[in-house]
Design an enzyme around this catalytic site. Structure first.
Site, mmCIF file in Angstrom:
data_model
loop_
_atom_site.group_PDB
_atom_site.id
_atom_site.type_symbol
_atom_site.label_atom_id
_atom_site.label_comp_id
_atom_site.label_asym_id
_atom_site.label_seq_id
_atom_site.Cartn_x
_atom_site.Cartn_y
_atom_site.Cartn_z
ATOM 1 N N GLU A 118 0.840 -1.189 0.000
ATOM 2 C CA GLU A 118 0.000 0.000 0.000
ATOM 3 C C GLU A 118 0.881 1.246 0.000
ATOM 4 O O GLU A 118 1.751 1.389 0.868
ATOM 5 C CB GLU A 118 -0.899 0.049 1.240
ATOM 6 C CG GLU A 118 -2.019 -0.965 1.254
ATOM 7 C CD GLU A 118 -2.966 -0.744 2.424
ATOM 8 O OE1 GLU A 118 -4.147 -1.094 2.288
ATOM 9 O OE2 GLU A 118 -2.535 -0.235 3.478
ATOM 10 N N CYS A 119 0.664 2.142 -0.941
ATOM 11 C CA CYS A 119 1.340 3.432 -1.013
ATOM 12 C C CYS A 119 2.858 3.259 -0.930
ATOM 13 O O CYS A 119 3.487 2.796 -1.871
ATOM 14 C CB CYS A 119 0.803 4.374 0.054
ATOM 15 S SG CYS A 119 1.160 6.115 -0.288
ATOM 16 N N GLY A 120 3.499 3.590 0.189
ATOM 17 C CA GLY A 120 4.931 3.407 0.307
ATOM 18 C C GLY A 120 5.350 1.969 0.083
ATOM 19 O O GLY A 120 6.393 1.689 -0.527
ATOM 20 N N MET A 135 5.413 1.377 -3.580
ATOM 21 C CA MET A 135 6.611 1.951 -4.190
ATOM 22 C C MET A 135 7.817 1.023 -4.013
ATOM 23 O O MET A 135 8.642 0.874 -4.920
ATOM 24 C CB MET A 135 6.905 3.317 -3.576
ATOM 25 C CG MET A 135 5.822 4.354 -3.790
ATOM 26 S SD MET A 135 6.205 5.895 -2.926
ATOM 27 C CE MET A 135 4.557 6.534 -2.619
ATOM 28 N N THR A 175 -1.320 -0.864 -4.394
ATOM 29 C CA THR A 175 -2.217 0.275 -4.575
ATOM 30 C C THR A 175 -1.600 1.507 -3.933
ATOM 31 O O THR A 175 -0.801 1.395 -2.992
ATOM 32 C CB THR A 175 -3.588 0.037 -3.918
ATOM 33 O OG1 THR A 175 -3.412 -0.066 -2.489
ATOM 34 C CG2 THR A 175 -4.243 -1.229 -4.428
#
Length: 436
Positions: free
Chosen positions: A327-329, A332, A427
């Protein structure tokens, strides 16, 4: 019977969190059981609440959650003496389009639960106008009751007197006035407050805030203003399916943004959570059947993550046979590379082709409604997931199969679709709830 209050303000940055923590600790020091909640999608504040009260705090969110879910979550306050719900942004600030049970505004929670609102008002640069603002908030929406105000950062006794007189003339109770006090300022960074677990002196800071607020605020009057409250039995609990039976969860300063209610729901459904630290170059648990990388601050630790070969190699090995989700970080880090604020490119896990950059920051903020075009751990194709996105990274490449069709709160389609490749998914939004 517990008593409930909502701590809100006309805007962000006025002092809601500091006052909430101070009241919670001051009442706890008096021997009261205090339960906190956070209205809205902020995933940092609940850890501060827990530090102040010794009790876990969770988010309640009218855009993403139905009334049954909110009732289930707040029922944990049934054994408390006082329940405090800290708001987000201004009292009536939400999105333009209604979600599951509201717009995400703090006022939704106040009206839904019947809890009066204590407003934190910063009258810097004004005097009697502060009373006009408070009166406007009091009268704006029927069903939302104003208990009174606490003034924050008053400049002088004369300034306080001017504001107090105007508020009294408007029939608005003033519970106290706080002079400026730098010693209780909470440090911040680009995604909000520096996390509670990163602050070694957080206990002392909360103690000082409690002492300071007790000196300047009538705690008994605030307590009397709270509404008696008995939780209504929830028709259902959380509609959350764990992503696996045994979950390897990345958990350290770079991977810490996960909603407490999600972890509780996983455990309540029988899942076992096994934390590991990518920053310590640890591998996900070999016996886990899924690996989950939450958001956090990988951009602050990109060099270290790139250097931790054991973590990256073991994650790739894990993903050969089992699902990995970010999720998010975390998303990435599952990607090919992350460019930091200085323009230095760091190799990430490479499970997805995503490349992101902080060299040119642009804020991405808001609620997200995603309809899955491919399965992800715990959710099947077609599932409608509600979440929240908040980051400053720019997408340089997102070449893999889109995970979902993602809309913002207005219904507009956005580019941050998430990705899927093999067993890896990711995501940009943080999952809050699934539509029933």
């Amino acid at each position: 019977m517990a008593a409930g209050l909502v701590i809100s303000a006309p805007a962000s940055g006025v002092g809601k969190t500091t006052l909430t923590l101070a009241l919670a600790r001051a009442w706890r020091n008096r021997g009261l059981n205090v339960q906190c909640f956070k209205s809205g999608p902020d995933y940092i504040d609940p850890a501060f609440h827990a530090a102040a009260t010794g009790r876990a705090s969770v988010n309640v969110d009218s855009w993403a959650m139905d009334r049954g879910t909110i009732a289930h979550l707040v029922s944990r306050g049934v054994d408390a003496d006082i329940v405090l719900a800290e708001g987000s942004m201004g009292l009536f600030d939400g999105v333009a389009a209604r979600g599951v049970s509201g717009t995400g505004a703090t006022a939704d929670i106040a009206e839904m639960l019947g809890w009066p609102v204590v407003l934190v008002i910063d009258p810097s640069g004004q005097a009697q106008t502060a009373a006009a603002i408070a009166a406007g908030l009091r009268d704006y929406r029927k069903g939302v009751r104003l208990a009174g105000v606490v003034l924050n950062r008053v400049a002088s006794p004369r300034h306080e007197d001017l504001v107090r007189r105007a508020l009294n003339d408007s029939g608005i109770a003033v519970f106290g006035a706080l002079p400026r006090h730098a010693e209780i300022s909470l440090p911040k960074r680009h995604l909000g407050l520096v996390q509670a677990e990163e602050q070694a002196e957080i206990g002392k800071l909360i103690d000082e805030a409690a002492r300071f607020v007790a000196e300047h605020v009538d705690l008994d009057a605030v307590l009397r203003a709270a509404a008696g409250w008995s939780p209504q039995p929830a028709a259902n609990g959380l509609n959350v399916t764990p992503p696996g039976q045994r979950i390897a969860l990345a958990r350290d300063a770079a991977f810490s943004f996960v909603y407490p209610h999600m972890l509780e729901a996983w455990r309540a459904a029988g899942a076992e959570i096994v934390p590991f630290s990518p920053l310590a170059d640890e591998a996900p648990d070999a016996d886990a059947d899924v690996c989950w990388l939450p958001g956090g601050y990988p951009e602050l630790h990109a060099c270290r993550i790139a250097a931790n070969a054991r973590f990256r190699t073991s994650l790739r090995s894990f993903a050969e046979t089992r699902p990995v989700h970010g999720e998010c970080g975390g998303y990435m880090v599952l990607g090919a590379a992350l460019t930091d604020a200085d323009g230095v490119r760091h190799e990430m896990a490479g499970l997805l082709g995503l490349e992101t950059s902080f060299a040119k920051r642009r804020m991405h903020l808001g609620y997200r409604l995603a309809e899955l075009a491919a399965p992800m751990p715990g959710h099947q194709i077609g599932a409608r997931l509600r979440g929240h996105e908040f980051h400053y990274s720019t997408i340089l490449a997102q070449p893999d199969t889109p995970l979902a069709v993602v809309h913002d709160a207005t219904g507009a389609v956005i580019a941050e679709t998430g990705s899927r490749r093999g067993h890896a998914t990711g995501t940009f939004f943080h999952l809050i709830a699934e539509d029933r």
